[in-house]
Design an enzyme around this catalytic site. Structure first.
Site, PDB file in Angstrom:
ATOM      1  N   TYR A   1     -12.604   1.687  10.585  1.00 16.42           N
ATOM      2  CA  TYR A   1     -11.676   1.054   9.630  1.00 16.42           C
ATOM      3  C   TYR A   1     -12.143  -0.369   9.280  1.00 16.42           C
ATOM      4  CZ  TYR A   1      -7.347  -1.225   8.093  1.00 16.42           C
ATOM      5  OH  TYR A   1      -6.408  -1.944   7.393  1.00 16.42           O
TER       6      TYR A   1
HETATM    7  P1  NDP Z   1       1.766   1.703   4.515  1.00 13.79           P
HETATM    8  O1  NDP Z   1       1.429   2.819   5.430  1.00 13.79           O
HETATM    9  O2  NDP Z   1       3.069   0.999   4.669  1.00 13.79           O
HETATM   10  O3  NDP Z   1       1.653   2.198   2.989  1.00 13.79           O
HETATM   11  C1  NDP Z   1       0.490   2.854   2.581  1.00 13.79           C
HETATM   12  C2  NDP Z   1       0.516   3.060   1.096  1.00 13.79           C
HETATM   13  O4  NDP Z   1      -0.736   3.641   0.703  1.00 13.79           O
HETATM   14  C3  NDP Z   1       1.597   4.018   0.650  1.00 13.79           C
HETATM   15  O5  NDP Z   1       2.029   3.645  -0.637  1.00 13.79           O
HETATM   16  C4  NDP Z   1       0.869   5.360   0.608  1.00 13.79           C
HETATM   17  O6  NDP Z   1       1.410   6.302  -0.320  1.00 13.79           O
HETATM   18  C5  NDP Z   1      -0.499   4.912   0.119  1.00 13.79           C
HETATM   19  N1  NDP Z   1      -1.564   5.844   0.522  1.00 13.79           N
HETATM   20  C6  NDP Z   1      -1.912   6.216   1.768  1.00 13.79           C
HETATM   21  N2  NDP Z   1      -2.928   7.101   1.724  1.00 13.79           N
HETATM   22  C7  NDP Z   1      -3.221   7.296   0.416  1.00 13.79           C
HETATM   23  C8  NDP Z   1      -4.146   8.091  -0.282  1.00 13.79           C
HETATM   24  N3  NDP Z   1      -5.003   8.912   0.352  1.00 13.79           N
HETATM   25  N4  NDP Z   1      -4.160   8.045  -1.625  1.00 13.79           N
HETATM   26  C9  NDP Z   1      -3.302   7.237  -2.278  1.00 13.79           C
HETATM   27  N5  NDP Z   1      -2.394   6.467  -1.688  1.00 13.79           N
HETATM   28  C10 NDP Z   1      -2.343   6.494  -0.350  1.00 13.79           C
HETATM   29  O7  NDP Z   1       0.545   0.668   4.685  1.00 13.79           O
HETATM   30  P2  NDP Z   1       0.453  -0.914   4.432  1.00 13.79           P
HETATM   31  O8  NDP Z   1       1.291  -1.283   3.303  1.00 13.79           O
HETATM   32  O9  NDP Z   1       0.633  -1.614   5.714  1.00 13.79           O
HETATM   33  O10 NDP Z   1      -1.094  -1.056   4.055  1.00 13.79           O
HETATM   34  C11 NDP Z   1      -1.517  -1.320   2.736  1.00 13.79           C
HETATM   35  C12 NDP Z   1      -2.950  -1.840   2.779  1.00 13.79           C
HETATM   36  O11 NDP Z   1      -3.020  -3.001   3.574  1.00 13.79           O
HETATM   37  C13 NDP Z   1      -3.972  -0.831   3.362  1.00 13.79           C
HETATM   38  O12 NDP Z   1      -5.168  -0.902   2.618  1.00 13.79           O
HETATM   39  C14 NDP Z   1      -4.187  -1.369   4.765  1.00 13.79           C
HETATM   40  O13 NDP Z   1      -5.462  -1.009   5.231  1.00 13.79           O
HETATM   41  C15 NDP Z   1      -4.054  -2.853   4.545  1.00 13.79           C
HETATM   42  N6  NDP Z   1      -3.704  -3.651   5.717  1.00 13.79           N
HETATM   43  C16 NDP Z   1      -2.527  -3.443   6.410  1.00 13.79           C
HETATM   44  C17 NDP Z   1      -2.238  -4.229   7.501  1.00 13.79           C
HETATM   45  C18 NDP Z   1      -0.994  -4.056   8.312  1.00 13.79           C
HETATM   46  O14 NDP Z   1      -0.946  -4.597   9.430  1.00 13.79           O
HETATM   47  N7  NDP Z   1       0.010  -3.352   7.837  1.00 13.79           N
HETATM   48  C19 NDP Z   1      -3.158  -5.296   7.957  1.00 13.79           C
HETATM   49  C20 NDP Z   1      -4.319  -5.444   7.133  1.00 13.79           C
HETATM   50  C21 NDP Z   1      -4.571  -4.644   6.071  1.00 13.79           C
HETATM   51  P3  NDP Z   1       2.638   7.295   0.143  1.00 13.79           P
HETATM   52  O15 NDP Z   1       3.809   6.387   0.397  1.00 13.79           O
HETATM   53  O16 NDP Z   1       2.866   8.191  -1.026  1.00 13.79           O
HETATM   54  O17 NDP Z   1       2.176   7.982   1.368  1.00 13.79           O
END
Ligand code: NDP
Length: 255
Positions: free
Chosen positions: A160
């Site tokens: 990741y």
């Molecule tokens: P969440 O799990 O809360 O939300 C994930 C979002 O991404 C949802 O809208 C989901 O859609 C969508 N998603 C997941 N897989 C896919 C896919 N294959 N195709 C399209 N959409 C997809 O995650 P976060 O909001 O926490 O994370 C958002 C970003 O921030 C990510 O890139 C993560 O790597 C990054 N990040 C997060 C951190 C954290 O601590 N939370 C820290 C650093 C970075 P659906 O709801 O329809 O499933």
């Protein structure tokens, strides 16, 4: 503000977590929002309603960012939506946010896990942005979401963290090559944030929150509200000269 002057943002993964928070903050700044969801249609519809309640237009489209074969059709769908709803050919801001987490020690990470992370976090961002380029307005902005884990290492995040590291390099190349069109490209790298993404880890390792808080200058784990506004502010006129930068938004983790 007339329809002509309204800017439009496209955010991947806007149904929950950081993408949802960014969508709402961007709408609060007076922009309209197209966002994607993967599986959570009901949540996405609720976000549409929340944005509309702010007086902005919003649209939710289904997209799996891990399936690059679908990107051409998705770009056409976005173009039709722009035509129909905004009478325009372009949107202004792209936020590559959608993502999944897979925690697995380096010694045990499978090729399947690696490929899944690669497709969602790196190949997806690369080719989705490429396919959307013709419908991003000149003078627009791109924000790619990375992670603090691309700077510091916590066991279990080798694949990741490496994919997100690749996004940081890619963002500099994008900035270099898209600068001629006036498009600025930056990275927001959040620290540990409470969302569905981290829920299982925090639930199964209660000591983790205490540890991360102790290693964070501002003394706590982040919340989505710490991040969305930063993404939105990178789209503002005041920040138009920020380009090719990685902005870590972690409250000061592991300084
Ligand atoms: P969440 O799990 O809360 O939300 C994930 C979002 O991404 C949802 O809208 C989901 O859609 C969508 N998603 C997941 N897989 C896919 C896919 N294959 N195709 C399209 N959409 C997809 O995650 P976060 O909001 O926490 O994370 C958002 C970003 O921030 C990510 O890139 C993560 O790597 C990054 N990040 C997060 C951190 C954290 O601590 N939370 C820290 C650093 C970075 P659906 O709801 O329809 O499933």
């Amino acid at each position: 503000m007339s329809t002509q002057e309204t800017k439009i943002a496209l955010i991947t993964g806007g149904s929950r977590g950081l993408g949802k928070n960014a969508a709402l903050k961007i709408a609060q700044q007076g922009h309209d929002v197209i966002f994607t969801y993967n599986s959570k249609k009901t949540e996405a519809e609720e976000v549409v309603r929340e944005i509309e309640a702010l007086g902005r237009k919003a649209m939710a489209l289904q997209l799996d960012v891990g399936n690059s074969k679908s990107f051409e059709a998705f770009a056409k769908q976005v173009h039709s939506a722009l035509k129909q709803t905004w009478s325009r050919d372009h949107f202004n801001f792209l936020v590559n946010n959608a993502g999944i987490g897979i925690h697995s020690p380096f010694a045990q990470t499978t090729e399947e896990q690696f490929d899944q992370l690669m497709n969602v976090h790196f190949k997806g961002v690369y080719f989705l942005t490429q396919k959307l380029l013709p419908i991003i307005a000149d003078g627009g902005r791109i924000v790619n979401i990375s992670t603090g884990l691309a700077r510091f290492a916590i066991p279990g995040y080798s694949a990741y963290g490496a994919m997100k590291g690749a996004i940081e390099v890619l963002s500099r190349y994008m900035a270099k090559e898209l600068g001629a069109r006036g498009i600025a490209v930056n990275v927001v790298a959040p620290g540990a944030i409470h969302t569905d993404f981290t829920k299982d880890s925090f639930d199964s390792h209660p000591e983790m929150e205490k540890f991360i808080s102790s290693q964070t200058a501002l003394g706590r784990v982040g919340v989505a509200d710490d991040i969305g506004g930063v993404i939105a502010s990178l789209l503002s006129e005041d920040n138009r000269w920020i380009n090719a930068q990685r902005i870590e938004v972690s409250g000061g983790m592991f300084l």
